[in-house]
Motif scaffolding. Structure first.
Motif, mmCIF file in Angstrom:
data_model
loop_
_atom_site.group_PDB
_atom_site.id
_atom_site.type_symbol
_atom_site.label_atom_id
_atom_site.label_comp_id
_atom_site.label_asym_id
_atom_site.label_seq_id
_atom_site.Cartn_x
_atom_site.Cartn_y
_atom_site.Cartn_z
ATOM 1 N N LYS A 397 -5.737 -25.282 -20.451
ATOM 2 C CA LYS A 397 -5.491 -24.245 -21.434
ATOM 3 C C LYS A 397 -5.075 -22.904 -20.655
ATOM 4 O O LYS A 397 -5.109 -22.727 -19.400
ATOM 5 N N SER A 398 -4.611 -21.957 -21.486
ATOM 6 C CA SER A 398 -4.335 -20.654 -21.201
ATOM 7 C C SER A 398 -5.233 -19.743 -20.742
ATOM 8 O O SER A 398 -6.353 -20.103 -20.979
ATOM 9 N N LYS A 400 -5.874 -16.919 -21.957
ATOM 10 C CA LYS A 400 -6.374 -16.082 -23.481
ATOM 11 C C LYS A 400 -7.161 -17.223 -23.851
ATOM 12 O O LYS A 400 -8.448 -16.931 -24.428
ATOM 13 N N ARG A 432 1.248 -13.174 -18.668
ATOM 14 C CA ARG A 432 0.563 -13.967 -17.724
ATOM 15 C C ARG A 432 -0.674 -14.605 -18.487
ATOM 16 O O ARG A 432 -1.279 -15.714 -18.044
ATOM 17 N N ARG A 434 -0.774 -15.922 -21.448
ATOM 18 C CA ARG A 434 -0.268 -17.176 -22.213
ATOM 19 C C ARG A 434 -0.076 -18.323 -20.848
ATOM 20 O O ARG A 434 0.266 -19.239 -21.597
ATOM 21 N N THR A 435 -0.353 -17.936 -19.670
ATOM 22 C CA THR A 435 -0.169 -19.154 -18.638
ATOM 23 C C THR A 435 -1.096 -20.066 -18.649
ATOM 24 O O THR A 435 -2.464 -19.668 -18.515
ATOM 25 N N PRO A 436 -0.995 -21.270 -18.360
ATOM 26 C CA PRO A 436 -1.850 -22.213 -18.076
ATOM 27 C C PRO A 436 -2.653 -21.738 -16.847
ATOM 28 O O PRO A 436 -2.168 -21.484 -15.745
#
Length: 635
Positions: A397-398, A400, A432, A434-436
């Motif tokens: 997951k991201s 967020k 950043r 939204r990055t996994p």
């Protein structure tokens, strides 16, 4: 000429330059610590110097003939014989040496082909000076207290670090590069590494570390990587803090003057539109240059903004622990008969080697594992748990979604904030965020855990190794936050400076199931602890003496007159044993940190042999003393 020189080095990976015209020199004998925020490019710089990366522009030059070894940040999980892994640092000679030993073992078992191979391999060993390599491997393993036949997979993290360090030092490099050498090491291993490095004559060090105590002990100079530039500060970390504060003040004043001048010129150009024919074209070109300089100027990376969520106060009593014990299977207890009282507002640090049961104790207190004894829990506890294994994170997951669990908003002390706004407090831009998580560094993952942890209202925070991978600025902010926390804290950490600045008392694990409590932090514990070496050295003899005395007292005394010689021996034996115990304590003190094995290996071996002799002499004298006592008492 300097050992290493960087001239106008430029390097980028798509985003802002990690190195932006950077310059640097490393002189012989220096011990330079490279510091900077997570993601600034410190490990990348080491790879440039090592030669595994090339700059986009500029020059990385090394003095002719110098050798460089690098100790990487990650500890391998591979298996293999320690001697072979250390010898691998010598390249081809190591391969031939390993093949020779394999052929030799097979030949002994009757493999005639292997016997034939031995002749060819022996010739290659002579060409590559492989016999000297074998001696070097055995020598360095002896100095570092490592078993050459042990399997790497069976060693602790600290021992694995020693193996990698032995491999890096095998060929006696001129420069040693260390990337976070203290990460995941217990305090004892860190202190051993400090002493070992300081004892290496003429070894030049360039190392990355966020352990402030380690840096203070080792560094002769601090080099900071900040916004693509390398800035040098003479002295250790404490000196750096003073100099850095002065530099930042000067930079802020300079930027304020620049911004004022730019604002004045912007006002002038707008006024000039009304009088285009009288405009000073040189001044217009200067304004354009100011605008370009303003765009190019890189602001210092922001600081993490963190605060705990308010919760109802817990009861005055948090935990009443009585005779707690934990045993796994038929093994000896990992924790035995531990009792303590934890009150609201206590900040307790847990200290001990890896594997002694610190995390186990936390889980037992929280009721997550079975245990003997009892733990009475106070009222209204709301617990926030920081897990060293980061089990609370979903790597797919991201950022967020990990922090907000899919929501666009989070509640912060009664207010509603957008998740992107909240994550910016922890230095995650919307992109950043939204990055996994699997694509992020260790330091960034720790910041995610902190962001998630601090959303939870709590009056008890449990932290298991929160400082791993965090940069120094974030560490200091975390210290400040915990220092102002009104709830209760249970903290496991090997960062001595962090413990000293945060905790009010310390639980120390001895590795045998016992836990002792001391007031204050780690340095306070060092000052309060008993002379454990002397206690251990005399323990066995004292127990035997006490046992003999008790047996003598229980029996009805029927005295027998001893000969003059035996009576004299009986009177002298206690003093003789005391002298041997004193000599034993002195030798143990000399050998305790391993430094003597490096500076004078022959003397160290003599002292080790003397220890064996003393043990035998003490046993003989104790038996003789008991024999004479029994004669006197008629036994």
């Amino acid at each position: 000429m300097a050992y290493i020189t960087l001239r106008d080095v430029q390097l980028a990976f798509g985003g802002p330059s990690l190195l932006d015209g950077a310059n640097f020199t490393l002189e012989r004998g220096e011990r330079v610590c490279l510091i900077g925020r997570n993601g600034e490019g410190k490990s990348t710089l080491l790879k440039l110097i090592e030669g595994s990366l090339l700059p986009d522009r500029g020059e990385v030059s090394l003095q002719n003939g110098i050798t460089i070894s690098m100790l990487a940040q990650d500890v391998p999980m591979d298996s293999g014989k320690v001697a072979d892994i250390v010898a691998d640092g010598a390249g081809e000679a190591a391969e031939v040496l390993k093949a020779y030993h394999e052929a030799s073992n097979a030949c002994v078992l009757g493999d005639m082909e292997a016997c034939d191979r031995m002749g060819h391999l022996q010739h290659k060993m002579d060409q590559l000076d492989g016999w000297a390599l074998e001696n070097k491997v055995n020598s360095i393993l002896s100095k570092m207290g490592l078993d050459p036949d042990a399997d790497l997979a069976d060693l602790s993290g600290g021992r694995k670090r020693r193996v990698l360090l032995a491999r890096a030092l095998l060929m006696q490099p001129d420069v040693l590069l260390l990337d976070e050498p203290t990460n995941h090491l217990d305090v004892e291993s860190i202190e051993w590494l400090e002493k070992f490095l300081l004892d290496q004559n003429n070894l030049t060090l360039l190392f990355i570390s966020h352990d402030r105590s380690f840096v203070d002990s080792i560094a002769t100079r601090i080099v900071e990587l900040d916004r693509g530039q390398l800035r040098s500060f003479e002295g250790n970390y404490s000196r750096y803090l003073d100099l850095k504060a002065q530099q930042m003040e000067a930079e802020e004043k300079q930027n304020a003057l620049f911004d004022k001048r730019l604002a004045e010129e912007e006002v002038w150009i707008r006024q000039g539109i009304k009088a285009r024919r009288t405009r000073n074209e040189g001044r217009v070109r200067a304004l354009k240059a100011l605008r370009e300089e303003s765009k190019a100027r890189r602001s210092q990376q922001g600081k993490v903004s963190m605060a705990t969520q308010d919760a109802n106060r817990s009861g005055k009593l948090v935990f009443d622990i009585e005779h707690l014990s934990v045993t796994f299977g038929d093994n000896a207890p990992i924790i035995k008969d531990f009792s303590a009282l934890v009150l609201r507002g206590d900040r307790i640090g847990l200290v001990g080697d890896n594997g002694v049961g610190k995390t186990t104790l936390i889980k037992a207190i929280l009721g997550e594992i079975e245990h003997g004894g009892s733990v009475k829990t106070g009222t209204q506890l709301e617990i926030a748990y920081f897990d060293q294994l980061r089990n609370a994170l979903d790597l797919e997951k991201s950022v967020k979604d990990n922090v907000s669990e899919g929501s666009d908003f989070v509640d912060v002390n009664g207010g509603r904030r957008h998740i992107y706004s909240y994550l910016q407090d922890f230095l995650f831009s919307p992109e950043r965020a939204r990055t996994p998580v699997k694509a992020l560094s260790g330091g960034e993952r720790n910041r995610i855990l902190l962001a998630k942890l601090l959303l939870k209202p709590s009056n008890l925070i449990v932290m298991d190794e929160p400082t791993n991978d965090l940069d120094m600025v974030t560490l200091e902010l975390l210290e400040e936050m915990l220092g102002g926390y009104t709830g209760t804290l249970l903290l496991i950490s090997h960062d001595r400076a962090f413990m000293d600045n945060v905790v009010t008392s310390t639980w120390v694990f001895d590795g045998k199931g016992n836990i002792d409590e001391y007031i204050g932090g780690y340095q306070d514990y060092l000052e309060q602890r008993p002379d454990q070496t002397a206690v251990d050295q005399k323990s066995d003899v004292k127990k035997a003496l006490a046992k003999a005395e008790a047996a003598a007292a229980a029996a009805a005394p029927k005295k027998v007159k001893l000969s003059y010689k035996d009576q004299r021996a009986l009177e002298q034996l206690p003093a003789e044993m005391e002298a041997l115990e004193k000599e034993q304590a002195e030798i143990n003190a000399q050998l305790a940190d391993g430094a003597l094995f490096i500076s004078d290996a022959d003397q160290a071996m003599k002292l080790s042999n003397r220890l064996t002799e003393i043990d035998e002499l003490l046993l003989e004298k104790l038996e003789r003393w008991e024999e004479l006592e029994n004669l006197v008492n008629g036994n």
